[in-house]
Motif scaffolding. Sequence first.
Motif, PDB file in Angstrom:
ATOM      1  N   ARG A 106      -6.853   5.346 -13.759  1.00 29.15           N
ATOM      2  CA  ARG A 106      -5.932   4.910 -12.715  1.00 29.15           C
ATOM      3  C   ARG A 106      -5.943   3.394 -12.602  1.00 29.15           C
ATOM      4  NH1 ARG A 106      -5.757   7.663  -6.919  1.00 29.15           N
ATOM      5  NH2 ARG A 106      -3.968   8.700  -7.806  1.00 29.15           N
ATOM      6  N   ARG A 107      -7.066   2.767 -12.945  1.00 35.41           N
ATOM      7  CA  ARG A 107      -7.182   1.333 -12.712  1.00 35.41           C
ATOM      8  C   ARG A 107      -7.433   0.603 -14.027  1.00 35.41           C
ATOM      9  NH1 ARG A 107     -11.329  -1.534  -9.059  1.00 35.41           N
ATOM     10  NH2 ARG A 107     -11.074  -3.655  -9.844  1.00 35.41           N
ATOM     11  N   MET A 117      -6.450  -6.633  -9.187  1.00 33.78           N
ATOM     12  CA  MET A 117      -6.427  -5.169  -9.042  1.00 33.78           C
ATOM     13  C   MET A 117      -5.128  -4.656  -9.643  1.00 33.78           C
ATOM     14  SD  MET A 117      -7.994  -2.474  -7.350  1.00 33.78           S
ATOM     15  CE  MET A 117      -8.943  -3.225  -6.066  1.00 33.78           C
ATOM     16  N   VAL A 119      -3.315  -1.085 -10.659  1.00 33.52           N
ATOM     17  CA  VAL A 119      -3.467   0.357 -10.445  1.00 33.52           C
ATOM     18  C   VAL A 119      -2.262   1.078 -11.001  1.00 33.52           C
ATOM     19  CG1 VAL A 119      -3.713   2.155  -8.681  1.00 33.52           C
ATOM     20  CG2 VAL A 119      -4.862  -0.052  -8.398  1.00 33.52           C
ATOM     21  N   GLN A 121       0.187   3.955 -10.693  1.00 40.15           N
ATOM     22  CA  GLN A 121       0.591   4.455  -9.398  1.00 40.15           C
ATOM     23  C   GLN A 121       0.274   5.927  -9.153  1.00 40.15           C
ATOM     24  OE1 GLN A 121       4.671   3.775  -8.398  1.00 40.15           O
ATOM     25  NE2 GLN A 121       4.483   4.650  -6.360  1.00 40.15           N
ATOM     26  N   PRO A 494       2.291  -1.808  -4.254  1.00 32.16           N
ATOM     27  CA  PRO A 494       1.298  -2.600  -4.976  1.00 32.16           C
ATOM     28  C   PRO A 494       1.080  -2.183  -6.421  1.00 32.16           C
ATOM     29  CG  PRO A 494       0.221  -0.947  -3.633  1.00 32.16           C
ATOM     30  CD  PRO A 494       1.696  -0.724  -3.467  1.00 32.16           C
ATOM     31  N   TYR A 495       2.137  -1.660  -7.086  1.00 30.98           N
ATOM     32  CA  TYR A 495       1.956  -1.152  -8.442  1.00 30.98           C
ATOM     33  C   TYR A 495       2.793  -1.922  -9.437  1.00 30.98           C
ATOM     34  CZ  TYR A 495       0.248   2.529  -5.465  1.00 30.98           C
ATOM     35  OH  TYR A 495      -0.429   3.214  -4.492  1.00 30.98           O
ATOM     36  N   LEU A 498      -0.441  -6.072  -6.690  1.00 28.08           N
ATOM     37  CA  LEU A 498       0.068  -6.384  -5.347  1.00 28.08           C
ATOM     38  C   LEU A 498       1.291  -7.301  -5.434  1.00 28.08           C
ATOM     39  CD1 LEU A 498      -0.847  -5.656  -2.502  1.00 28.08           C
ATOM     40  CD2 LEU A 498      -2.249  -7.701  -2.475  1.00 28.08           C
TER      41      LEU A 498
ATOM     42  N   PRO B 224      -3.053   5.616  -3.967  1.00 23.79           N
ATOM     43  CA  PRO B 224      -3.726   5.110  -5.174  1.00 23.79           C
ATOM     44  C   PRO B 224      -4.267   3.694  -5.029  1.00 23.79           C
ATOM     45  CG  PRO B 224      -1.652   6.186  -5.741  1.00 23.79           C
ATOM     46  CD  PRO B 224      -1.674   6.076  -4.256  1.00 23.79           C
ATOM     47  N   TYR B 225      -3.451   2.768  -4.488  1.00 26.63           N
ATOM     48  CA  TYR B 225      -3.869   1.366  -4.517  1.00 26.63           C
ATOM     49  C   TYR B 225      -5.019   1.115  -3.562  1.00 26.63           C
ATOM     50  CZ  TYR B 225      -3.646  -3.678  -4.831  1.00 26.63           C
ATOM     51  OH  TYR B 225      -3.970  -4.993  -5.040  1.00 26.63           O
ATOM     52  N   GLU B 228      -8.220   2.748  -4.602  1.00 27.57           N
ATOM     53  CA  GLU B 228      -9.016   2.025  -5.601  1.00 27.57           C
ATOM     54  C   GLU B 228      -9.758   0.859  -4.965  1.00 27.57           C
ATOM     55  OE1 GLU B 228      -9.773   2.315  -8.926  1.00 27.57           O
ATOM     56  OE2 GLU B 228      -8.994   4.355  -8.710  1.00 27.57           O
ATOM     57  N   GLN B 229      -9.101   0.187  -4.003  1.00 27.00           N
ATOM     58  CA  GLN B 229      -9.790  -0.907  -3.317  1.00 27.00           C
ATOM     59  C   GLN B 229     -11.010  -0.368  -2.580  1.00 27.00           C
ATOM     60  OE1 GLN B 229      -6.153  -2.393  -1.176  1.00 27.00           O
ATOM     61  NE2 GLN B 229      -6.908  -4.386  -1.790  1.00 27.00           N
ATOM     62  N   ARG B 231     -12.625   2.386  -3.218  1.00 28.15           N
ATOM     63  CA  ARG B 231     -13.603   2.867  -4.206  1.00 28.15           C
ATOM     64  C   ARG B 231     -14.448   1.696  -4.719  1.00 28.15           C
ATOM     65  NH1 ARG B 231     -11.825   6.044  -9.737  1.00 28.15           N
ATOM     66  NH2 ARG B 231     -13.935   6.541 -10.442  1.00 28.15           N
TER      67      ARG B 231
END
Lengths: 674, 238
Positions: A106-107, A117, A119, A121, A494-495, A498, B224-225, B228-229, B231
């Motif tokens: 995912r990341r 960051m 990610v 989505q 944010p995908y 950000l 999701p976003y 993750e932050q 996590r």
Amino acid sequence: MRRLWLVALAGCLPGLAANAGYTVIGDDPAGAWSTILGSVGFQRSAAATAGVMVVKQGATCGTDPQLNICAVPADVDAGLILILEGTSSTASSFGFIPSGKFAPVRREVDERVPSLMMVWQHKPEDVPVFNLPDSTTVFSADRWSGAPLMAGRKLGQGAILWVATAPGPQTYDRYPYLFQALVDLGLQLPFQARKLSAFLDYSYRANVDLDYFAAKWRAAGLRAIHLSAWYFWDPNPANDAWLKSLIDACHRHGVLVYMWLELPHVSQSFWDAHPQWREKTALLQDAAVFWRKLMDMQNPDCVDAIVQGLNSLLARGDWDGVNLSELYFESLKGVGDLSQFTPLNDNVRSDFKAQHGFDPADLFNSASPLYFTGNPTGLQLFLDYRADLEFQLQSQWIARIDGLHTRYPALDIALTTVDDRYDPNTRNLIGADSARLLPLLDQYNFTFIIEDPGQLWTLGPQRYPQLAGLYKPLTTHQDHLAVDINVVSRPYIPYPALQQTGLELWQLLNLASSAFHSVMFYSESSVFRQDFSLLGAASAQVKSYARNATSAQFDSAAGVGVNWSGPVLVDGQPWPVKDATYVWLPPGPHTLSPGSADPRLLLLDLNADLVSAQVAAGGIQFSYTSNSRAIAIVNQQPARVQVDGAGLDVQAQTDGRGNWTVPLPRGSHTVAIQ
Amino acid sequence: MRRLVLICLVACTVARAQDPAYALLTKAYAALNASDYDTAIAYFNQALPLDRNRTDIREDLGYTYIKAGNDLAAMNLFEAVMRLDPSNAQAALQYAFLAYEQSDNDHVARSRNVFDAVRKQASDPILKATAETAFQNVDGALAYDIAFYTEAIQLDPTNYVAHQQLANYAEQRSDLTLAAAEFKVALQTQFPSLYLDYARVLGKLGDLAGQMQALQAVVDSGDPYTGEQAREQLSALN
């Protein structure tokens, strides 16, 4: 056969630094790779002549089921840029082999900016973990398992870039820095444009080397920066010195400087000095909304003071234009946030009451029987009044700035306003009414810049052609329409990151540039460092491209820079508009072929729309059109400059790199430089 | 005199020989003199690992980053100088100005705290006065904003955006109790990012259990976003 052809190509057409053709092998139903590669100017071409080849996951080539190889190392060695997606016979042949394991991804962490960051989505995707060949650079990997996601290596004249999966559903939601990785591996981007404008907030650049930045801005594709004028509103020796240094540095490097106004915000000191002129919110508090300190522009004394300040600022700098930006009533939350809703100053209240019989402040007083939640008719009366008031305000200020042409004939004008066509409710939120404003283009020469509002960002880059389609029917002056892209943090989308970056940013710029005559963005400091150098490539627009062994043909509607090294013939003639990296072409179809020698005098850069150019006796001749001052940069000190046949007393100045900057007048002109 | 010059020359030569970064720094300064910031930065960064306790390299690299517009990198370097040399008020002020520009609650709060410390503790009167002015500007603006949103909430208690803004300014002014209370009210909007803000403030208040609970709520939200932050932050806490 392909290898021989590529070797033959590589040996011919010296000068063309980048093969702009690409091909995609395998199913690409959504055209994801076409979208990605097209966003920085690559053009679809036949497989045999493409400079970039994408081999999709599972793609096969040839008739030999044992091989199914689409490219071999010799192809890459000869100059092919090979992009491998996931698993395929071709990928395996180059050493990208699945291990049999999978990782839920995912990341994505990119080595270029590991702290950013990024990610993916949707729910985590089970991605095969690959073993990579030796000497491969891993550009990005999964945060938690470390599984490689994007990797590559140079090979001879070419390079291989492998990605673990297909591009994401949006095409830009994975591998944002794909092009940065390819450039690191030696990819040359084929085209460049230098027509972007950007907002510049002084507070972020107060201590930088302005010469360094001016050169960087121009190289990145900027024609103008719009400077936050409110920091310079009051005369101040230090700030005025900085302003002069900025304008001088920008002009030296071919960049224009516009005054960016944010009325009704004037400046912090204006707000502090004139509490009696402060705008009021619906809660009757002083209207300090976000960072803006709003003034009552229905107060004649306040307006007089603003005009005085504007005249003072104009006199203190060699400005190229004025941008009346966000001259609207707050806020984008409308009556959803009364602490930010304007205008409720005394002038508005008394004027509205005289027209409609009640104080509009009662609409926002919960103790009043007129409170807006139970009084939709009363509320709409005020919202309509407000929209009309805003139109009057914007019209007056356009006229006021236009009136400055008696003193500043080359001053360009821009009006930046939030879109209200896609979302008609914007009229009720901030009073915007583009349909009413656009006819002013019949009367005044200004650029109408549509600010891309946050509510539309979920629509993706495709919103720009749609947005343009809503405005173009409203005016015949479509070359005066522009769009303003906010490159900022957007917490609700944010995908993959950000803020718009990499692949997403290229698509935004590319589609905006195709839909609108000009594009600007907020801001030159908000765009990530790793994105800056590719802005010009993303905004270049090329309609068609073809090449053979002896020449290359390009067609562009707005003119373009072609990545080229060495002397060049354009349409069979020696061509004087070029620098060490780019040949700058006017609009229309043109054929480029290698020349024998560069002309002695070269027009390295022109901040204007180039119409034509030729080598002339003793120098060069070119024609251009520009809605503002134009700037030409030549490689030698000009002995003589003529504009439309008349000698021009021009103060050419050196840019510190051995080149000379020549300021030219606004309008359509023919210039001869010797 | 001649002997003195010779002694100085020998001392300099010995110093050069003892300075492992000398060659790289020479190239860095030469590039800086030519305004070639990118090259200077590259050489400074090569020199830095050769002597990790040196503050001068960090400071010069920091100022070079400022010239080249990389304020975040400059800020990190001046923060490192502060750790190595807590008495260096100049570096502290430079850090504080750069931190304030980052605009997030953490950095604004730290910036305000550093201005406060320098105005109270610096021996240099000019640095002291600069810190005083900066502190008053920052703190004054925060005080104004806190008063503004406090009043806005009194006028409309269901304005959750105002609660969130009040929480932000309270955190920036290091009023963590108020910040936590206002973030908690703003959670009514159910925005996952607000749980991250709430978790952060709880962490600063020393409420580790509350912090982890808030972070877990973000992970469980499925967003999701922010998930993750959260996590990432949970990983750092565990």
